[in-house]
Design a protein around this motif. Structure first.
Motif, mmCIF file in Angstrom:
data_model
loop_
_atom_site.group_PDB
_atom_site.id
_atom_site.type_symbol
_atom_site.label_atom_id
_atom_site.label_comp_id
_atom_site.label_asym_id
_atom_site.label_seq_id
_atom_site.Cartn_x
_atom_site.Cartn_y
_atom_site.Cartn_z
ATOM 1 N N TYR A 18 0.847 -1.200 0.000
ATOM 2 C CA TYR A 18 0.000 0.000 0.000
ATOM 3 C C TYR A 18 0.884 1.251 0.000
ATOM 4 C CZ TYR A 18 -3.281 -3.518 1.717
ATOM 5 O OH TYR A 18 -4.040 -4.653 1.886
ATOM 6 N N SER A 19 0.278 2.368 -0.338
ATOM 7 C CA SER A 19 1.006 3.645 -0.356
ATOM 8 C C SER A 19 0.222 4.673 0.448
ATOM 9 C CB SER A 19 1.188 4.142 -1.795
ATOM 10 O OG SER A 19 -0.061 4.570 -2.319
ATOM 11 N N ASP A 20 0.840 5.843 0.666
ATOM 12 C CA ASP A 20 0.058 6.963 1.214
ATOM 13 C C ASP A 20 -0.634 7.660 0.035
ATOM 14 O OD1 ASP A 20 1.937 8.594 -0.063
ATOM 15 O OD2 ASP A 20 3.177 8.773 1.733
ATOM 16 N N SER A 21 -1.267 8.811 0.275
ATOM 17 C CA SER A 21 -2.064 9.452 -0.788
ATOM 18 C C SER A 21 -1.334 10.618 -1.444
ATOM 19 C CB SER A 21 -3.397 9.945 -0.212
ATOM 20 O OG SER A 21 -3.169 10.892 0.816
ATOM 21 N N TYR A 22 -0.031 10.731 -1.224
ATOM 22 C CA TYR A 22 0.731 11.813 -1.835
ATOM 23 C C TYR A 22 1.432 11.319 -3.100
ATOM 24 C CZ TYR A 22 0.006 15.185 1.876
ATOM 25 O OH TYR A 22 -0.569 16.088 2.730
ATOM 26 N N GLY A 23 1.459 12.137 -4.139
ATOM 27 C CA GLY A 23 2.189 11.820 -5.353
ATOM 28 C C GLY A 23 1.331 11.423 -6.528
ATOM 29 N N GLY A 24 0.002 11.396 -6.386
ATOM 30 C CA GLY A 24 -0.877 11.026 -7.501
ATOM 31 C C GLY A 24 -1.334 9.578 -7.396
ATOM 32 N N ARG A 25 -2.621 9.342 -7.675
ATOM 33 C CA ARG A 25 -3.186 8.015 -7.489
ATOM 34 C C ARG A 25 -2.537 6.973 -8.399
ATOM 35 N NH1 ARG A 25 -9.548 7.755 -7.046
ATOM 36 N NH2 ARG A 25 -8.904 8.929 -5.189
ATOM 37 N N TRP A 26 -2.347 7.332 -9.689
ATOM 38 C CA TRP A 26 -1.786 6.354 -10.610
ATOM 39 C C TRP A 26 -0.349 6.001 -10.236
ATOM 40 C CZ3 TRP A 26 2.313 6.132 -14.015
ATOM 41 C CH2 TRP A 26 2.310 5.051 -14.926
ATOM 42 N N SER A 27 0.448 7.004 -9.927
ATOM 43 C CA SER A 27 1.851 6.748 -9.570
ATOM 44 C C SER A 27 1.947 5.961 -8.265
ATOM 45 C CB SER A 27 2.628 8.065 -9.448
ATOM 46 O OG SER A 27 2.058 8.899 -8.455
ATOM 47 N N ASN A 28 1.022 6.197 -7.328
ATOM 48 C CA ASN A 28 1.022 5.440 -6.078
ATOM 49 C C ASN A 28 0.643 3.979 -6.307
ATOM 50 O OD1 ASN A 28 1.873 7.450 -4.330
ATOM 51 N ND2 ASN A 28 -0.201 8.232 -4.007
ATOM 52 N N GLN A 29 -0.269 3.764 -7.273
ATOM 53 C CA GLN A 29 -0.635 2.392 -7.604
ATOM 54 C C GLN A 29 0.573 1.644 -8.174
ATOM 55 O OE1 GLN A 29 -3.442 0.628 -7.088
ATOM 56 N NE2 GLN A 29 -2.484 -1.172 -8.038
ATOM 57 N N GLN A 30 1.284 2.312 -9.101
ATOM 58 C CA GLN A 30 2.475 1.699 -9.691
ATOM 59 C C GLN A 30 3.548 1.443 -8.635
ATOM 60 O OE1 GLN A 30 2.756 0.793 -13.062
ATOM 61 N NE2 GLN A 30 0.552 1.172 -12.868
ATOM 62 N N LEU A 31 3.695 2.398 -7.708
ATOM 63 C CA LEU A 31 4.697 2.246 -6.646
ATOM 64 C C LEU A 31 4.370 1.043 -5.758
ATOM 65 C CD1 LEU A 31 7.136 3.261 -5.051
ATOM 66 C CD2 LEU A 31 5.601 4.831 -3.827
ATOM 67 N N SER A 32 3.102 0.883 -5.395
ATOM 68 C CA SER A 32 2.717 -0.251 -4.542
ATOM 69 C C SER A 32 2.915 -1.578 -5.269
ATOM 70 C CB SER A 32 1.264 -0.105 -4.078
ATOM 71 O OG SER A 32 0.362 -0.258 -5.159
ATOM 72 N N GLU A 33 2.675 -1.610 -6.564
ATOM 73 C CA GLU A 33 2.886 -2.845 -7.331
ATOM 74 C C GLU A 33 4.370 -3.185 -7.409
ATOM 75 O OE1 GLU A 33 0.956 -2.400 -11.083
ATOM 76 O OE2 GLU A 33 -1.065 -2.310 -10.219
ATOM 77 N N ARG A 34 5.216 -2.145 -7.568
ATOM 78 C CA ARG A 34 6.658 -2.401 -7.577
ATOM 79 C C ARG A 34 7.121 -2.953 -6.229
ATOM 80 N NH1 ARG A 34 7.023 2.704 -9.977
ATOM 81 N NH2 ARG A 34 8.020 3.557 -8.097
ATOM 82 N N ARG A 35 6.553 -2.397 -5.168
ATOM 83 C CA ARG A 35 6.910 -2.872 -3.831
ATOM 84 C C ARG A 35 6.538 -4.345 -3.657
ATOM 85 N NH1 ARG A 35 4.550 2.446 -0.589
ATOM 86 N NH2 ARG A 35 6.465 3.701 -0.681
ATOM 87 N N ALA A 36 5.335 -4.707 -4.069
ATOM 88 C CA ALA A 36 4.883 -6.090 -3.942
ATOM 89 C C ALA A 36 5.744 -7.031 -4.795
ATOM 90 C CB ALA A 36 3.418 -6.199 -4.344
ATOM 91 N N ALA A 37 6.037 -6.609 -6.038
ATOM 92 C CA ALA A 37 6.834 -7.444 -6.947
ATOM 93 C C ALA A 37 8.255 -7.626 -6.430
ATOM 94 C CB ALA A 37 6.856 -6.817 -8.333
ATOM 95 N N LYS A 38 8.804 -6.592 -5.815
ATOM 96 C CA LYS A 38 10.165 -6.677 -5.305
ATOM 97 C C LYS A 38 10.259 -7.696 -4.170
ATOM 98 C CE LYS A 38 13.991 -3.765 -3.746
ATOM 99 N NZ LYS A 38 14.442 -2.366 -3.478
ATOM 100 N N ILE A 39 9.258 -7.727 -3.317
ATOM 101 C CA ILE A 39 9.256 -8.704 -2.222
ATOM 102 C C ILE A 39 9.057 -10.114 -2.766
ATOM 103 C CG2 ILE A 39 7.966 -9.476 -0.192
ATOM 104 C CD1 ILE A 39 7.485 -6.583 0.498
ATOM 105 N N ARG A 40 8.143 -10.257 -3.744
ATOM 106 C CA ARG A 40 7.938 -11.573 -4.361
ATOM 107 C C ARG A 40 9.236 -12.096 -4.961
ATOM 108 N NH1 ARG A 40 4.926 -10.592 -9.350
ATOM 109 N NH2 ARG A 40 7.059 -10.075 -9.991
#
Length: 298
Positions: free
Chosen positions: A230-252
């Motif tokens: 998950y992300s916080d709400s700063y930086g734009g919704r689309w960019s936060n979605q991409q950031l959270s997906e990168r975080r999940a993929a990196k852990i996987r």
């Protein structure tokens, strides 16, 4: 004053009568004894890993005695008596430390009472289990005495042999000393936090991630690892979605690199959804920048 004279033959007859009476009495209340002799006694270390250590001892015609310790924050120990015939009622067994036959004159002592529960293997807690191991190390035989639940006049004696104990015991103690200082329950549900606008963990979360990695590399029974970022709400919704997906993929990818099959990992990024704190403060945003890792066993 009258003297009482007892002849040798009279004394012999009296002693013989007493011995016969004891034998007749014991015939009505027999003791069935179970223990391994010096030829058959075997102690072995099984489940020797950083997650669990088990010291087991086969008792012929009866079952198996097991001392077990598991990875945990606190040093733990449990003793279990695995019976071929489970108890058929509720009673108590006396646990005594008994000297072997080659140490005549050494007295026995009671260590504890063990509960026998219907259709369950009886067990003993940490303190008594360690005491039993200490007695075995000193050449004594922890022995269990209880009434046979199938015959009111019979008693059962189950002894742990000291033969071939010390070598296996030394290996067991070494194994216990190498156990992880945390358990599956300590990390099965973990929340990790990120640095701002980054897929890098905070220092505390980095240490936690290392604990999870170490556990995953040791436990082959893990069935599923769920990763939700998950992300916080700063930086734009689309960019936060991409950031959270990168975080999940990196852990996987990190887990896969450490031997976990990719089919057992579900990783998802949720962006700004499901905030757990307000985004109006630095502390609140730090809590929202998180990943939740859940592990499941069969």
């Amino acid at each position: 004053m009258k003297k009482i004279i007892v002849s040798t033959s009279t004394y012999f007859i009296a002693v013989t009568c007493i011995s016969l009476s004891l034998l007749i009495g014991n015939a009505h209340a027999g003791i069935r004894q179970y223990s391994a002799d010096i030829q058959t006694s075997q102690w072995q270390l099984s489940n020797a890993s950083r997650l669990q250590c088990t010291l087991s001892h086969q008792i012929p015609r009866y079952g198996e005695a097991r001392f077990s310790a598991k990875a945990s924050r606190d040093l733990n120990m449990e003793f279990e008596l695995d019976m071929l015939r489970l108890p058929d009622n509720y009673s108590l067994a006396e646990v005594r430390s008994v000297a072997p036959s080659w140490q005549p004159g050494v007295g026995s002592r009671t260590l504890a009472n063990m509960k026998l529960q219907k259709q369950f293997n009886p067990s003993l807690p940490k303190k008594v289990a360690w005491t039993m191991l200490n007695e075995l190390e000193q050449g004594m035989s922890p022995t269990f005495y209880y009434n046979d639940w199938y015959s009111e006049t019979d008693k059962i004696s189950v002894g742990l042999s000291t033969a071939r104990f010390k070598k296996a015991y030394i290996a067991f103690v070494s194994c216990v000393g190498n156990l992880l200082d945390y358990s599956f329950e300590d990390i099965s549900y973990t929340v990790l936090n990120y640095q701002s606008s980054s897929d890098k963990f905070t220092k505390a979360s980095q240490r936690r991630m290392e604990m999870i990695r170490e556990y995953l590399s040791l436990d082959p029974e893990l069935e599923l690892v769920l990763v939700d970022a998950y992300s916080d709400s700063y930086g734009g919704r689309w960019s936060n979605q991409q950031l959270s997906e990168r975080r999940a993929a990196k852990i996987r990818d990190y887990f896969v690199q450490n031997g976990i099959e990719v089919s057992r990992i579900e990783a998802k990024g949720h962006g700004e959804k499901r905030h757990i704190s307000s985004n109006d403060s630095t502390l609140g945003r730090a809590k929202n920048r998180r990943v939740v890792i859940q592990m499941q066993k069969p």
